[in-house]
Design an enzyme around this catalytic site. Sequence first.
Site, PDB file in Angstrom:
ATOM      1  N   ARG A 122      87.019  -7.700  21.825  1.00  0.00           N
ATOM      2  CA  ARG A 122      87.295  -6.712  22.791  1.00  0.00           C
ATOM      3  C   ARG A 122      87.009  -6.984  24.381  1.00  0.00           C
ATOM      4  O   ARG A 122      87.777  -6.332  25.107  1.00  0.00           O
ATOM      5  CB  ARG A 122      86.392  -5.468  22.191  1.00  0.00           C
ATOM      6  CG  ARG A 122      87.072  -4.842  21.149  1.00  0.00           C
ATOM      7  CD  ARG A 122      86.178  -3.700  20.686  1.00  0.00           C
ATOM      8  NE  ARG A 122      87.002  -2.764  19.584  1.00  0.00           N
ATOM      9  CZ  ARG A 122      86.566  -2.008  18.548  1.00  0.00           C
ATOM     10  NH1 ARG A 122      85.098  -1.991  18.599  1.00  0.00           N
ATOM     11  NH2 ARG A 122      87.315  -1.525  17.823  1.00  0.00           N
TER      12      ARG A 122
ATOM     13  N   LYS B 280      94.404   4.881  -0.271  1.00  0.00           N
ATOM     14  CA  LYS B 280      94.743   6.382  -0.514  1.00  0.00           C
ATOM     15  C   LYS B 280      95.958   7.201   0.088  1.00  0.00           C
ATOM     16  O   LYS B 280      96.143   6.926   1.210  1.00  0.00           O
ATOM     17  CB  LYS B 280      93.582   7.257  -0.088  1.00  0.00           C
ATOM     18  CG  LYS B 280      92.380   7.153  -0.894  1.00  0.00           C
ATOM     19  CD  LYS B 280      91.159   8.242  -0.606  1.00  0.00           C
ATOM     20  CE  LYS B 280      90.067   8.377  -1.380  1.00  0.00           C
ATOM     21  NZ  LYS B 280      89.213   8.969  -0.763  1.00  0.00           N
TER      22      LYS B 280
ATOM     23  N   GLY C 174      93.328   1.431  11.003  1.00  0.00           N
ATOM     24  CA  GLY C 174      92.094   1.275   9.998  1.00  0.00           C
ATOM     25  C   GLY C 174      91.706  -0.322   9.636  1.00  0.00           C
ATOM     26  O   GLY C 174      91.317  -0.745  10.830  1.00  0.00           O
TER      27      GLY C 174
ATOM     28  N   GLY D 246      91.486   3.737  14.424  1.00  0.00           N
ATOM     29  CA  GLY D 246      91.849   5.259  14.374  1.00  0.00           C
ATOM     30  C   GLY D 246      92.941   5.635  15.357  1.00  0.00           C
ATOM     31  O   GLY D 246      93.629   6.445  15.013  1.00  0.00           O
TER      32      GLY D 246
HETATM   33  P1  AMP Z   1      92.649   1.600   3.729  1.00  0.00           P
HETATM   34  O1  AMP Z   1      91.442   1.659   4.325  1.00  0.00           O
HETATM   35  O2  AMP Z   1      93.189   2.856   3.244  1.00  0.00           O
HETATM   36  O3  AMP Z   1      93.632   0.627   4.219  1.00  0.00           O
HETATM   37  O4  AMP Z   1      92.541   0.858   2.248  1.00  0.00           O
HETATM   38  C1  AMP Z   1      91.787  -0.371   1.952  1.00  0.00           C
HETATM   39  C2  AMP Z   1      91.307  -0.720   0.881  1.00  0.00           C
HETATM   40  O5  AMP Z   1      92.065  -0.536   0.059  1.00  0.00           O
HETATM   41  C3  AMP Z   1      90.757  -2.149   0.630  1.00  0.00           C
HETATM   42  O6  AMP Z   1      89.423  -2.069   0.668  1.00  0.00           O
HETATM   43  C4  AMP Z   1      91.404  -2.634  -0.726  1.00  0.00           C
HETATM   44  O7  AMP Z   1      90.223  -3.268  -1.627  1.00  0.00           O
HETATM   45  C5  AMP Z   1      91.819  -1.227  -1.510  1.00  0.00           C
HETATM   46  N1  AMP Z   1      92.685  -1.337  -2.437  1.00  0.00           N
HETATM   47  C6  AMP Z   1      93.859  -1.998  -2.057  1.00  0.00           C
HETATM   48  N2  AMP Z   1      94.470  -2.055  -3.308  1.00  0.00           N
HETATM   49  C7  AMP Z   1      93.861  -1.479  -4.387  1.00  0.00           C
HETATM   50  C8  AMP Z   1      93.863  -1.227  -5.717  1.00  0.00           C
HETATM   51  N3  AMP Z   1      94.896  -1.717  -6.463  1.00  0.00           N
HETATM   52  N4  AMP Z   1      92.720  -0.780  -6.305  1.00  0.00           N
HETATM   53  C9  AMP Z   1      91.887  -0.560  -5.731  1.00  0.00           C
HETATM   54  N5  AMP Z   1      91.475  -0.546  -4.421  1.00  0.00           N
HETATM   55  C10 AMP Z   1      92.501  -1.187  -3.647  1.00  0.00           C
END
Ligand code: AMP
Length: 395
Positions: free
Chosen positions: A35, A197, A353, A376
Amino acid sequence: MNTLNDFNFKNKKALIRVDFNVPLNENFQVTDATRIQAAKPTLIKVLEDGGSCVLMSHLGRPNGIEEGLSLKHIADKIEDIIGVETIFVSDCVGEEACFAAENLKPGELLVLENLRFHEEEKKGDLAFAEKLSKLGDIYVNDAFGTAHRAHASTTVIAQFFPENKCFGALLAQEIEAIDKVLKTGEKPVLAILGGAKVSSKITIIENILDKVDHLIIGGAMAFTFVKAKGGAIGNSLVEEEKLDLALDVLRQAEEKNVTIHIPVDAIIADNFSNDANIQISDINNIPEGWMGLDAGPKSREHFHKIVMQSKTILWNGPLGVFEMENFANATIALGNSIVEATKKGAFSLVGGGDSVAAVKQFGFDKRVSYVSTGGGAMLESLEGKTLPGIAAIAE
Ligand code: AMP
């Protein structure tokens, strides 16, 4: 867009909001200076014009004054990177800060103490913003990482510089990168959304359906879509309450002529562990007791083709549990495909993220067109929101 190049900083004091929220180890040494490096072009432009810089930043989430989160710990690192000695003041407002700013000479760098030692910063307090505003002639916002916050130093302060405010080089670059994907991107435009999610990405999905030609949905998110379409997903992660929403997204995509690509196969495991037993399965036929933790080989191959035919690529979120070696392959393969497409002339933007962590872990960060510095802030930009820190300069 008001940019740095609209100003000549000769004999001027630039009051620059930077994002020096860097990680420190237990000896208060900076462990990742990305940064600070990222702000360098802005500081150098001001100094080379013959101006001086007053730097304001937050560090961590202090509750009142916390020695461990003092910006004095990073002053040396700033000196190393910028090549100019720094003057540090132990409060960002008040007599000492005013005196130091008043006596600052061209070519000098003043570092103010952590803005968040004052609760007024996060509250967006007008009087506090006004006090800060007295420390410079031209306000420069170069902190993309906090541009989605309407804090005193990121947003409120801009009104005290009606004519003399601009984006720093980094913030301008971030805005340009997002525009290149969402507004002016060469077709075909592809977005890849992975991660955990649907609920945290749904606003992004809805916003980008109007901007992209192809959308790859991977990661755990994909299973909500597979289940909504009637597939058996075993014990894979799913958001039951989002099944209807997933069907609605698929309908909207069809109406808008966006092709959605969901993995056709998965690496499945009999528990959430790198040591679990592993099999390859069709994505919609996963047995009970097994969960999909990565996209499978057929999906990887298909995604490679889609990436290679795209001219503009946005990537947010891993395709699997990349933190575990056995479930990182699809994410690595996708990164390699994006690097290859970039070499052939595609514009690729990664961010939002924790995406940057995955990209850095596998060394893709130097080989894509742009990696965003804001988690964010990037997500909110992709959701189509106008960030308050950007609006305050633009208006
Ligand atoms: P995000 O912060 O929403 O981008 O999510 C990232 C997280 O999603 C990472 O820590 C991954 O380990 C998790 N992730 C990705 N694919 C899967 C999956 N098939 N099952 C469970 N967790 C997952």
